[in-house]
Structure formats: structure tokens, C-alpha cells
Design a protein around this motif. Sequence first.
Motif, PDB file in Angstrom:
ATOM      1  N   ASP A 224      -1.565  -4.023  -0.117  1.00 39.88           N
ATOM      2  CA  ASP A 224      -2.584  -3.511  -1.037  1.00 39.88           C
ATOM      3  C   ASP A 224      -2.989  -4.684  -1.930  1.00 39.88           C
ATOM      4  O   ASP A 224      -3.826  -5.496  -1.551  1.00 39.88           O
TER       5      ASP A 224
ATOM      6  N   ARG B 134       0.833  -1.198   0.000  1.00 43.28           N
ATOM      7  CA  ARG B 134       0.000   0.000   0.000  1.00 43.28           C
ATOM      8  C   ARG B 134       0.876   1.259   0.000  1.00 43.28           C
ATOM      9  O   ARG B 134       1.942   1.293   0.651  1.00 43.28           O
ATOM     10  N   GLN B 135       0.437   2.264  -0.723  1.00 38.30           N
ATOM     11  CA  GLN B 135       1.185   3.525  -0.779  1.00 38.30           C
ATOM     12  C   GLN B 135       0.225   4.701  -0.585  1.00 38.30           C
ATOM     13  O   GLN B 135      -0.937   4.623  -0.948  1.00 38.30           O
ATOM     14  N   THR B 136       0.751   5.766  -0.020  1.00 40.32           N
ATOM     15  CA  THR B 136       0.000   7.024   0.062  1.00 40.32           C
ATOM     16  C   THR B 136       0.914   8.115  -0.474  1.00 40.32           C
ATOM     17  O   THR B 136       2.004   8.321   0.075  1.00 40.32           O
ATOM     18  N   LEU B 137       0.497   8.763  -1.541  1.00 36.12           N
ATOM     19  CA  LEU B 137       1.309   9.798  -2.198  1.00 36.12           C
ATOM     20  C   LEU B 137       2.725   9.292  -2.455  1.00 36.12           C
ATOM     21  O   LEU B 137       3.721   9.934  -2.113  1.00 36.12           O
ATOM     22  N   ASP B 138       2.812   8.071  -2.977  1.00 35.81           N
ATOM     23  CA  ASP B 138       4.075   7.408  -3.315  1.00 35.81           C
ATOM     24  C   ASP B 138       4.930   7.043  -2.102  1.00 35.81           C
ATOM     25  O   ASP B 138       6.083   6.653  -2.260  1.00 35.81           O
ATOM     26  N   VAL B 139       4.376   7.200  -0.913  1.00 39.80           N
ATOM     27  CA  VAL B 139       5.120   6.768   0.279  1.00 39.80           C
ATOM     28  C   VAL B 139       4.624   5.371   0.651  1.00 39.80           C
ATOM     29  O   VAL B 139       3.444   5.200   0.973  1.00 39.80           O
ATOM     30  N   PRO B 140       5.505   4.349   0.574  1.00 34.50           N
ATOM     31  CA  PRO B 140       5.046   2.995   0.899  1.00 34.50           C
ATOM     32  C   PRO B 140       4.775   2.819   2.386  1.00 34.50           C
ATOM     33  O   PRO B 140       5.470   3.395   3.220  1.00 34.50           O
ATOM     34  N   HIS B 141       3.768   2.000   2.682  1.00 31.80           N
ATOM     35  CA  HIS B 141       3.414   1.741   4.080  1.00 31.80           C
ATOM     36  C   HIS B 141       4.314   0.621   4.611  1.00 31.80           C
ATOM     37  O   HIS B 141       3.883  -0.521   4.781  1.00 31.80           O
TER      38      HIS B 141
END
Lengths: 200, 387
Positions: B220, B89-96
Motif C-alpha cells: 500500500d 495493504r489491508q482489507t477490513l484489517d486483514v493484511p494482504h
Amino acid sequence: MNMAKKMKKIVSVASIVLATGLLVTAGCRSSTSDGQNAQADSLPQGLFVSQPPEGAVDLDDALKPGGDQVVVRARVAGRRDPFVAGRAAMVVADLKFPTCDTRPGDTCPTPWDFCCEAPAGIAEHTALVQVVGSDGKPLQTPLQRANGLAPMSVVVVKGTIVRGPDGKGAIINAEQIHVGPGGAVAVPAAKSGCSSGCEH
Amino acid sequence: MKLLPWEYGIRNLARSPSRLALTVAGASLVVLLVLVAGGFIRGLAGSLRSAGEAGNVMLIGAGSEESVERSEIQPAVATIVLGSVAGIRQTLDVPHVSPEIHVQLGVERSPGAGALPASLRGYTPAAMLVHPRVRLVEGSLPRAGHNEAMVGVLAAARMGLAANDLRVGRTFYLDGRDCRVTGIFEAAGTVMESEIWMPLNDLLVLARRDTISTVIVALDSATFDDLDLLAKQRLDLELVAMREQDYYAGLSSFYRPIQAVAVITAGLIALCGLCGGLNALYAAFVTRVRELASLQTLGFSRRAIVLSLVQESTLATCAGGLLACMAGAWLLDGLAVRFSLGAFGLKIDSAVLALGLLSGLLLGVVGALPPAWRCLRTPIATALKTS
């Protein structure tokens, strides 16, 4: 008249419930058997052999620098769950590396996880056996229970070995697997836990 | 069946205010104990079971499946995961992907004041992505390299301190180094609320470690099998993949015997309370044997009289139960309890309150039957002669 109507209604409802139940049961059965067939079909023909491939050596010897083609003798062990649930891959360990049940008085329910040994030592005596597809990735079908494979099963694997740079973490891409008689045990539902001398 | 009037039972309750007060207080105590036991079990189970996120997988050291604090893995594992597994999973290209260290260290209020056990977690900003329930409620996030920390709302309770001792701006000491509290966080009642969080590198230095405890990955399109396969392909890293929920469920099951002890203790105390209640009701009814016999001569059946007596005792115990529930919701809910892993708050929720009210009701019904039967089995003629 009213009573007859009621009875008719009850019978119709019962029939619908019965029919639905039968359909669901049949559906479940067919999906189970489909699943089993899928597992058998997904693994390559000739993967499991009845006779052990010739020239087998112990896993520890195979992990030493040498040729890529190997035939190794090993035991399905090295992790509490040595199989990967959705992949054709399993961890195997050298037969001479002692499992917990060889310790007197130990009643560890999962002796194949080597919880009695220091974790750092386990990697030197274990390797991953995987069955890969044409894309070089492990097939998406489990090896557990295929041809009777279970933790503690003794296997002879013929395949190509990819050794780790420091002698740890080798991967064997299997071409043939022979599952030896005996040795396999049922996986208990109980959690792991050594009764004596547990290192971790 | 001719029943006694409803008012008859109520008027009887008021005949002896001291007896009524004793019955209500006794029932309150029993119900309060039931609430404590229920709140303890719900709080402990809730803090552990709900701590894991559904889509999170933990990579921990092989053999440390029961305790992440014993786990030691290479810091490079986070990078290896990013390079090997697609579908994280990523948010604004930042991986979780959150590398973390979990340690128990002694924390001092002032230098030389004596170390208090504390659970510390070293984290990177990605921790906020994989633990979405962590919410800063006061102050600011600690800055790396500045000896700063944020503390959970139950961290002070876990260490046996007052909440004031760890409020924003206060300083505590770790291995002789001062560390300033910059923020307070909540974590939806999970065990994380009893932890102290510091930037990963700061805590690695303080703990004198070059290994981390775990890498937590939020999935994800990737599956648990992908990470399990990676852990087994890289046997040299000595990793095990575990679903975060399974890890905390395992911890929860470890504390099941303690929960059982709480239930048994509450049961035994409730039994004592019931015996006390029986005694009190017996004493209350036995003085009314003549009155009960008179009622029978007036044509009221024994069943009707028993119903009236049950009505009396139930009213008293239910009133006690209600008082206990109000006190429980007001005083007990959220009360911090320390345990080996941290601290949790007693959870007096609707289920526990319902259990408390039901206990009060049962106490009234069950408590009234034996003394009522004892009083009514005396022959009417004998009972009427009783002084």
C-alpha cells in the motif's frame, strides 16, 4: 500572401516545438544533476574516507562474539543485487569466501551472488552494511555508485555491529567507508547463471 | 490505364470450381497455421506475463529467483514481514500477506493408476486478497483438514486428463491419500489456472515439508525497497525480494526460444504454403496465356491484366483466410496446451485474427505476381499461337 502566412505559421509552430524541447531537456538535465547532488548531500560528510581505517579485520572474524565497534574488510557481494535501490544499505561478504569467478572455467556474469555456493552457507559469511540517520533507520539514498561503490568493490567499514543470535544476519551501522582500488566491476545487464558447479 | 471489369475476375474464379476450392483450402491451411503460431505465442506470453499483480512483492529463498518451486523459506517469514514493514495493504484489517507453498507432485486418478505431474499450491485465505483475479466459478472453497482441493480450469489439461476427471465431487489421489475436488476456479488466463490449490497446512503435510515457498505481499504505502531492505537486514532468513511481475517476466523470457521456434516453424510452413499457392496459381494462369494475350490485343495493358489476376487470387485467398479465421476463433481459441510450468490456452484475439487476415491478403497479392509476370512476358504473337 497566403504562402507568407503559411510560412509564418510553420515558423511559429517550429519555434514552440523547439522551445518546449529545450525546456524539457533542460528540465531533465537539472533533475539529473539535482538527483546526484541529493545523493551526495544525503550521505553524511566524512562517510567515505580516502585512507582505510586502521585495525581492519576480516568480516568472518568480526562476526564472532566480541565488541560492538568493528573495522571490517569485506567485498560488496552476497546477493545478485547487493545494494538496496532506495536505501543506504549494501550486503558485504568475507574476502576469503570465494566468488564464482574464482572457479576455473566459470563464466558467471554475476560472480558476487555466490550462486556456486549452497545458499545456507552464504549467511554465515555475509553482513548488511547500512548508513543510518538520526532516527536509526537507513537513509533513503542508494549507496550504489556512491564514491565508486559497485558489486565486487573491496571496502573497509568502520562502525557498530549488531550480531544475529546464531551468528548469522549481522548488521553493521557504518560510520566510515573506504572503497579500495580495483575490484569493482560493472553490473552486466545479463541474468545470473553459473556455467559450472552452480548450487542454485 | 484501362482496367478490366471487376466482374471479369470474379467470373473467372467460377470457371473452375475445383481449382477455386483448392486455392481457398490451401490459403485456409496457411492462415490457420499462422493463427496457431500467433495464438501459441500470445497465449504463452499472456499466461506468464500477466500472472503477476502490479503491487505484489514475492519473498523467496535466495538463489531461487528463477523458480519459486525450488524456494524454501521459514513459515515465520509472514509474521516477520507483518511485524517489520508498515504500509502493507489491508482489507477490513486483514493484511494482504499470503504465505504459500508451490510444489510439483504426482497425482493419481485412482490408487496405483500412475502418477501424473501436477502443479499444486498451498494457500491461506489471504491468497484471495493478493491474487484478486482468482475467482471460484463452481463449487466451494476447500476446507482445511478435510483433504479437499480446488482446481484451475486448465488443471486437467495440464495433467493430460479430460476436464470431467477433475470436476467438482471427483476424487484424486496424492501420495495414496484421497483428495476431493470441491471447487473450480478461473484466473483470467494466467498460469494459475493450471494449478491445484489446497489449504497450506494440508499440502505441507502431503509434501512432507516444514518450509514454505514464498510469502506474497501486496503493497500500500510501503515500497519495494522496504521489503528488499528487510530481506537484506535478515540475511539469516536467506530471502530475496522480487516484484511478482518481474518474476513472471523472467519466466516468460525463459520461454522466448520456444516462441521463436513456433514463429520459425509457422514461417517455414507458410513459405511451403506460399510455394504451393504459387504452383497452383502458375498452373491456373499458364492455361490462360492465350486469353491474356487476347486481352492485350484488345488494348488492355499488362498492368491492368496483372491487377485483374491479383484481384482473382486475392479474392480466393482472402476467402480462405476468412474461413480460417472463423474456424480458428471457433475451434482454436482457448484450446489447452501443456508446457513444463502448467498449461495455457491458445489466444486467438483480435491481433492474431488481424495477422491471419493479413497473411491471407499477402498470400493473394504476392502469390499472384510471379506467375502473372511469367505468363505476360511471353510475346503476344507467340502467346496467341499457344495451344
